[in-house]
Design a protein around this motif. Structure first.
Motif, short mmCIF file in Angstrom:
data_model
loop_
_atom_site.label_atom_id
_atom_site.label_comp_id
_atom_site.label_asym_id
_atom_site.label_seq_id
_atom_site.Cartn_x
_atom_site.Cartn_y
_atom_site.Cartn_z
N THR A 187 0.99 3.11 -6.04
CA THR A 187 1.38 2.06 -5.10
C THR A 187 2.84 2.17 -4.69
O THR A 187 3.25 1.55 -3.70
CB THR A 187 1.15 0.67 -5.72
OG1 THR A 187 2.02 0.48 -6.83
CG2 THR A 187 -0.30 0.51 -6.17
N ARG A 211 -3.04 5.80 1.60
CA ARG A 211 -3.95 4.74 2.05
C ARG A 211 -5.30 5.31 2.46
O ARG A 211 -6.35 4.71 2.20
CB ARG A 211 -3.31 3.95 3.20
CG ARG A 211 -2.13 3.09 2.75
CD ARG A 211 -1.71 2.08 3.81
NE ARG A 211 -1.01 2.71 4.92
CZ ARG A 211 0.32 2.87 4.99
NH1 ARG A 211 1.08 2.46 3.98
NH2 ARG A 211 0.89 3.43 6.04
N LEU A 237 -0.88 -1.09 0.93
CA LEU A 237 -2.05 -0.52 0.26
C LEU A 237 -3.00 -1.61 -0.19
O LEU A 237 -4.23 -1.47 -0.07
CB LEU A 237 -1.60 0.33 -0.93
CG LEU A 237 -2.70 1.01 -1.73
CD1 LEU A 237 -3.57 1.89 -0.85
CD2 LEU A 237 -2.11 1.82 -2.89
#
Length: 723
Positions: A667, A646, A712
């Motif tokens: 992701t 992140r 995210l």
């Protein structure tokens, strides 16, 4: 010196600069081979002298080059240099829809536009009112009666610019399986991903790998970057159930289709269980059988009209591609084993073979149309979901030497040559990509028609186009067949013309252009691309102050006109970098240039610099937790792996980049690269499904329910309250 002069007149370089202050002279053998591929005999001093004299005479006596480029405010030099009083007649391109001075259409709808070259010292003319953007046939007639014909490319100054900043996902479509796909991701999955990401996550685009048609084989080359044709997509990407005629199968055909779907479910299960790799040949075997059932269903009047319109639009190019596909089915992909006469698409033998294989020829034309329809549907789904860009398609740098493009137009390609790259800091041996280059002289002679039609096909269902190795618009490294990759030379394209056509077609489509400009880039190239509105590509790990400290480049020093990402399909995933998994993988395959300890120390040192920068910016908080569990990456005690991922994307949002791209495997924590350069049999390149941190495959439905992805996405949308 005579050979160097001849080479220069054909845009063949005799030296190059791999780095500032260093010049490498290329082998004469490479120069002679490149000239031979351009049909210039340079075999010996006498041949060189004769060819040079002929070329100098040709250039001295011609009135105009075969293609002229007219940018706004910049009259073509060759046009301005015509004798005063020369009459210029331009017949506007029949399908040129837009222009700098939108005119009232002439009475006959297609009348020539004429003007006279002014006397020396008089102001040069601007494009006359009524001449739209396009590629127009031009005729110049001098006062003494000499005539020249050329193609005039009149292009807008820049490609369309992006709107407000958008973020989106980068995905290799084959890797994205859903519970409905048949063993690999398909266009139905692409539409679902775009609709979900746009509506639920606020994403602005989805970038996919090239969907170009592949060369069938045993097995098929899985690389999307070595296709049979860049003009037509591969029907292996079809969602069979989404073909409208599928709903009207008769009972017997339905039972057979259900059997094929059941086999596809087993194929999919094998991949998702982690027991098998993606096998596009097995997928295509099932889809081909299903399509044969579906294509027996008659088209309704509206569908039939749309199909006929597609056939008329694609014309001979589709005829050749479908013929080649039928011939490959019958005789295999190696043309050396084909019957005599079939190496020429215009030969009587090929015409007879097409008649004999009429059913298969028609099958491949229909398959191309159905794939085009589903590409259109995927882009509609993206735009309907609110995506300002939608799909970003990818243009590979070249085609397979045994594909349909080279079969249909062998004269357009440089025989005996392959595109690659010279030795550089990324690859000391150089690279040979096995892709025959287009001949620049042939492109110019045809007014870049092949290039225009290719771009038009790709832009048709795209909000943007990524151009792989965009530096190739300027020059390409040609490697003679059988030579070491280092023993090649650069051959230059007419970059002005290549860019003008690219900008023109992007403008017509209202689409963005993204250039992949990573690696060694010749001075001035990035500046020229930026001037023409072509966005660059900036990858976090490569963005350092190379001219100064060598440390990570501060976010405010990044360029704005780019797509900023953490990684690409040819690089380790972010999780792999953060955990050191990439170093371990390359060590296990014998790809490290230094001992493992040195490589790990270097990688951990670079990572630590980035994590420290993130911490200084308040994007990552030290937690005293030590290194990541499950990995051996460096960087001290800056959060766990997910928090670091992140932080990477928080940093990308700090840059002025107009577009921010997220590698979809990032992701869910996928550790594996989709492609590991330098490997073939050693690693399953282009055959891996999307997977989580534990290596287990992740479906599209799993993605939609992933808390990690949602966290995210909150960062990317600015809703997490911590970025």
């Amino acid at each position: 010196m005579t050979l160097a002069r001849l080479a220069a007149l054909y845009s063949v370089d005799t030296s190059y600069s791999p780095s500032p202050g260093r010049t490498v002279t290329v082998a004469e053998s490479a120069v002679r081979a490149a000239l031979a591929a351009l049909r210039v005999d340079a075999d010996g001093p006498g041949a060189v002298a004769h060819a040079l004299a002929r070329r100098e005479t040709e250039l001295r006596e011609r009135l105009l080059p075969p293609t002229l480029v007219w940018w706004p405010g910049r009259v073509p030099e060759a046009l301005a240099a015509l004798p005063p009083g020369t009459r210029v007649d331009v017949l506007p391109e029949a399908d040129a829809p837009r222009g700098p001075h939108p005119p009232a259409p002439p009475p006959d709808g297609h009348a020539p536009i004429s003007w006279t070259i002014p006397a020396a010292g008089a102001p040069a003319p601007e494009p006359p009112p009524g001449l739209p953007y396009g590629v127009h046939p031009l005729t110049a007639t001098t006062p003494d009666g000499r005539t020249a014909r050329a193609h005039l490319v009149l292009a807008p100054a820049r490609a369309p610019a992006p709107g407000p900043r958008a973020y989106g996902f980068l995905v290799q479509l084959y890797s994205l399986l859903s519970r409905r796909s048949w063993g690999m991701g398909d266009l139905g999955d692409l539409g679902e991903l775009a609709a979900w990401a746009g509506r639920s996550l606020g994403a602005g685009f989805v970038q996919v790998n090239p969907l170009h048609a592949a060369v069938p084989g045993t097995p098929t080359d899985p690389s999307p970057y070595r296709p049979a044709s860049r003009r037509f997509p591969d029907p292996v990407h079809l969602r069979i159930e989404n073909v409208p005629e599928y709903a009207y199968l008769d009972p017997a055909a339905r039972r057979r289709a259900d059997e094929l779907a059941a086999r596809a479910a087993k194929l999919r299960a094998g991949v998702l269980d982690g027991d098998a790799r993606i096998d596009r040949d097995a997928v295509w075997e099932l889809k081909r059988a299903a399509l044969e059932l579906v294509l027996d269903v008659p088209l309704g009047p509206g569908r039939l009209a749309a199909y006929r319109e597609f056939l008329a639009r694609e014309g001979r190019a589709l005829e050749d591609h479908a013929t080649w596909r039928a011939l490959v089915e019958r005789y295999g992909p190696d043309r050396n084993g084909w019957p005599a006469g079939l190496d020429d698409p215009r030969s009587p033998g090929t015409a007879r073979a097409r008649g004999e294989l009429r059913d298969r020829y028609d099958f491949h034309r229909r398959a191309a149309w159905l794939t085009d329809c589903q590409l259109a549907a995927a882009q509609r789904a993206a735009r309907d979901a609110g995506m300002p860009v939608g799909l970003v398609h990818d243009l590979a740098v070249g085609v397979h030497p045994d594909g349909s493009d080279t079969w249909a137009r062998p004269d357009a390609f440089a025989a005996g040559m392959s595109v690659g790259a010279p030795p550089d800091a990324f690859n000391e041996r150089g690279q040979d990509w096995g892709l025959p280059p287009w001949r620049p002289d042939r492109l110019a002679a045809e007014g870049y028609a092949s290039y225009r039609m290719l771009l038009r096909a790709l832009f048709r269902h795209a909000g943007a186009l990524r151009v792989d190795h965009v530096m190739g618009l300027f020059r390409l490294w040609w490697v003679p067949e059988g030579s070491h990759p280092a023993d090649g030379t650069y051959v230059r394209n007419d970059a002005d013309a290549m860019l003008a056509v690219l900008v023109l077609e992007a403008d017509r489509a209202g689409a963005l252009v993204i250039g992949e400009d990573l690696g060694t880039v010749e001075p001035g190239v990035r500046e020229t691309l930026r001037e023409r509105g072509v966005l660059g590509t900036s990858v976090l790990w490569f963005e350092r102050d190379w001219a100064g400290t060598g440390r990570p480049l501060p976010s405010d020093a990044w360029r704005a006109d780019c797509l900023a990402t953490a990684t690409t399909h040819d690089l380790p995933s972010t999780a792999a970098r953060l955990t050191g998994a990439d170093t371990g993988l390359r060590h296990s395959l014998g790809l490290l240039a230094r001992p493992l300890a040195e490589e790990r120390a270097a990688a951990e040192g670079e990572l630590a610099e980035w994590l420290e920068l993130f911490a200084r910016l308040g994007l990552l908080t030290p937690d005293g937790g030590g290194a990541d569990p499950g990995g051996n990456g460096g960087g001290g005690s800056y959060g766990d792996e997910q928090e670091r991922v992140r932080a990477v994307h928080r940093f990308l949002l700090r840059t002025p980049a107009r577009l921010v791209g997220v590698w979809l495997p990032d992701t869910v924590g996928d550790r594996r690269p989709q492609n590991l350069p330098g490997t073939w049999a050693e690693y399953p390149n282009w055959r891996l499904p999307l997977a989580g941190a534990d290596g287990r495959p992740v479906t599209l439905e799993d993605l939609a329910a992933s808390p990690r992805l949602r966290a995210l996405a909150d960062v990317l949308r600015g809703t997490s309250g911590d970025g």
